[in-house]
Design a protein around this motif. Structure first.
Motif, PDB file in Angstrom:
ATOM      1  N   LEU A 244     -18.885   1.055   3.220  1.00  0.00           N
ATOM      2  CA  LEU A 244     -17.807   0.697   2.207  1.00  0.00           C
ATOM      3  C   LEU A 244     -17.364   2.013   2.245  1.00  0.00           C
ATOM      4  O   LEU A 244     -15.724   1.842   1.621  1.00  0.00           O
ATOM      5  N   ALA A 245     -17.860   3.063   1.246  1.00  0.00           N
ATOM      6  CA  ALA A 245     -16.632   4.432   0.704  1.00  0.00           C
ATOM      7  C   ALA A 245     -15.006   4.908   2.280  1.00  0.00           C
ATOM      8  O   ALA A 245     -14.137   4.865   1.808  1.00  0.00           O
ATOM      9  N   ILE A 246     -16.441   4.988   2.525  1.00  0.00           N
ATOM     10  CA  ILE A 246     -14.643   4.303   3.729  1.00  0.00           C
ATOM     11  C   ILE A 246     -13.811   3.510   4.167  1.00  0.00           C
ATOM     12  O   ILE A 246     -12.620   4.021   4.484  1.00  0.00           O
ATOM     13  N   VAL A 247     -14.224   2.700   4.038  1.00  0.00           N
ATOM     14  CA  VAL A 247     -13.101   1.531   4.243  1.00  0.00           C
ATOM     15  C   VAL A 247     -12.428   1.140   2.343  1.00  0.00           C
ATOM     16  O   VAL A 247     -11.255   1.220   2.931  1.00  0.00           O
ATOM     17  N   VAL A 248     -13.202   1.586   1.113  1.00  0.00           N
ATOM     18  CA  VAL A 248     -12.425   1.744   0.840  1.00  0.00           C
ATOM     19  C   VAL A 248     -11.353   3.024   0.384  1.00  0.00           C
ATOM     20  O   VAL A 248     -10.310   2.947  -0.003  1.00  0.00           O
ATOM     21  N   LEU A 249     -11.472   4.138   1.163  1.00  0.00           N
ATOM     22  CA  LEU A 249     -10.555   5.285   1.390  1.00  0.00           C
ATOM     23  C   LEU A 249      -9.401   4.997   2.191  1.00  0.00           C
ATOM     24  O   LEU A 249      -8.347   5.165   2.277  1.00  0.00           O
ATOM     25  N   GLY A 250     -10.267   4.528   3.319  1.00  0.00           N
ATOM     26  CA  GLY A 250      -8.727   3.762   4.053  1.00  0.00           C
ATOM     27  C   GLY A 250      -7.944   3.153   3.673  1.00  0.00           C
ATOM     28  O   GLY A 250      -6.632   2.819   3.614  1.00  0.00           O
ATOM     29  N   PHE A 251      -8.201   1.743   3.181  1.00  0.00           N
ATOM     30  CA  PHE A 251      -7.538   0.826   2.221  1.00  0.00           C
ATOM     31  C   PHE A 251      -6.400   1.267   1.136  1.00  0.00           C
ATOM     32  O   PHE A 251      -5.089   1.088   1.097  1.00  0.00           O
ATOM     33  N   CYS A 252      -7.725   2.355   0.293  1.00  0.00           N
ATOM     34  CA  CYS A 252      -6.260   2.755  -0.758  1.00  0.00           C
ATOM     35  C   CYS A 252      -5.087   3.642   0.109  1.00  0.00           C
ATOM     36  O   CYS A 252      -4.007   3.749  -0.696  1.00  0.00           O
ATOM     37  N   THR A 253      -5.488   4.404   1.275  1.00  0.00           N
ATOM     38  CA  THR A 253      -4.421   5.379   1.079  1.00  0.00           C
ATOM     39  C   THR A 253      -3.572   4.589   2.305  1.00  0.00           C
ATOM     40  O   THR A 253      -2.481   4.523   2.458  1.00  0.00           O
ATOM     41  N   TRP A 254      -3.212   3.284   3.365  1.00  0.00           N
ATOM     42  CA  TRP A 254      -2.649   2.324   3.699  1.00  0.00           C
ATOM     43  C   TRP A 254      -1.990   2.128   2.847  1.00  0.00           C
ATOM     44  O   TRP A 254      -0.538   1.574   2.556  1.00  0.00           O
ATOM     45  N   GLU A 255      -3.021   1.195   1.725  1.00  0.00           N
ATOM     46  CA  GLU A 255      -1.580   0.947   0.484  1.00  0.00           C
ATOM     47  C   GLU A 255      -0.513   1.489   0.016  1.00  0.00           C
ATOM     48  O   GLU A 255      -0.172   1.311  -0.483  1.00  0.00           O
ATOM     49  N   GLY A 256      -1.699   2.707  -0.290  1.00  0.00           N
ATOM     50  CA  GLY A 256       0.158   3.886  -0.907  1.00  0.00           C
ATOM     51  C   GLY A 256       0.501   3.783   0.322  1.00  0.00           C
ATOM     52  O   GLY A 256       2.137   4.022  -0.777  1.00  0.00           O
TER      53      GLY A 256
END
Length: 185
Positions: A97-109
């Motif tokens: 979940l931590a990896i998914v949150v990191l990837g999603f936030c980076t992508w969304e940025g």
């Protein structure tokens, strides 16, 4: 290095300024033209800004990554405090979940950054809409006098401030790459 911004409405004069600066020892990776009329900039063989760099993709992606790291640390911290890691599943679900949150936030940025102008160029948006061009030069302190001397000879250039420059190691790397490409048969 420091970036110096100049505003002009004469691309022919900007071409002359570029040529003089290059002949004085300032390399082409240090020179850039920001304009809404990319076709004319290209026609004059000026060093235009890459389209992706006109938008705030890089900066916003970095901000998204920072938010993602904070979110990931928060998830892992909650997992530790609640002692969920002691269950049969262990750290695996929380880590995933931590990896998914990191990837999603980076992508969304990055997605947000595509939609807005580069934070360094926002102050020039009104001038660009008027058909003006922003010429900027990244110079070392020992090159500042050369830039000032050349700029004073061209009355169409209006100094528009300073800002953060491309790191010197990036410029030197671009110089070496350009030299290597010229050396190829």
């Amino acid at each position: 290095m420091q970036r110096h911004y100049y505003v002009s409405d004469d691309l022919n004069d900007l071409k002359a300024v570029e040529k003089e600066l290059e002949q004085s020892g300032i390399s082409s990776p240090q020179l850039h033209v920001l304009s809404e009329n990319d076709a004319e900039v290209e026609k004059h063989h000026l060093h235009a800004i890459e389209a992706v760099l006109k938008q705030d993709v890089v900066h916003s992606t970095q901000l998204g990554a920072v938010v993602g790291v904070i979110g990931a640390v928060f998830i892992l911290g909650i997992t530790y405090l609640m002692q969920w890691h002691t269950t049969a599943a262990g750290w695996l679900p929380s880590g995933f979940l931590a990896i998914v949150v990191l990837g999603f936030c980076t992508w969304e940025g990055g997605l947000v950054g595509i939609q807005i102008p580069n934070y360094q160029f926002k102050r020039f948006q009104a001038l660009l809409k008027q058909g003006k061009h922003v010429f900027f030069v990244d110079v070392d302190p020992n090159q500042y006098d050369i830039l000032t001397e050349v700029a004073e000879r061209h009355h169409s250039l209006v100094h528009a401030g300073t800002g953060d420059a491309t790191p010197a190691w990036v410029v030197k790397g671009q110089d070496k790459f350009n030299q290597a490409m010229k050396a190829l048969p």
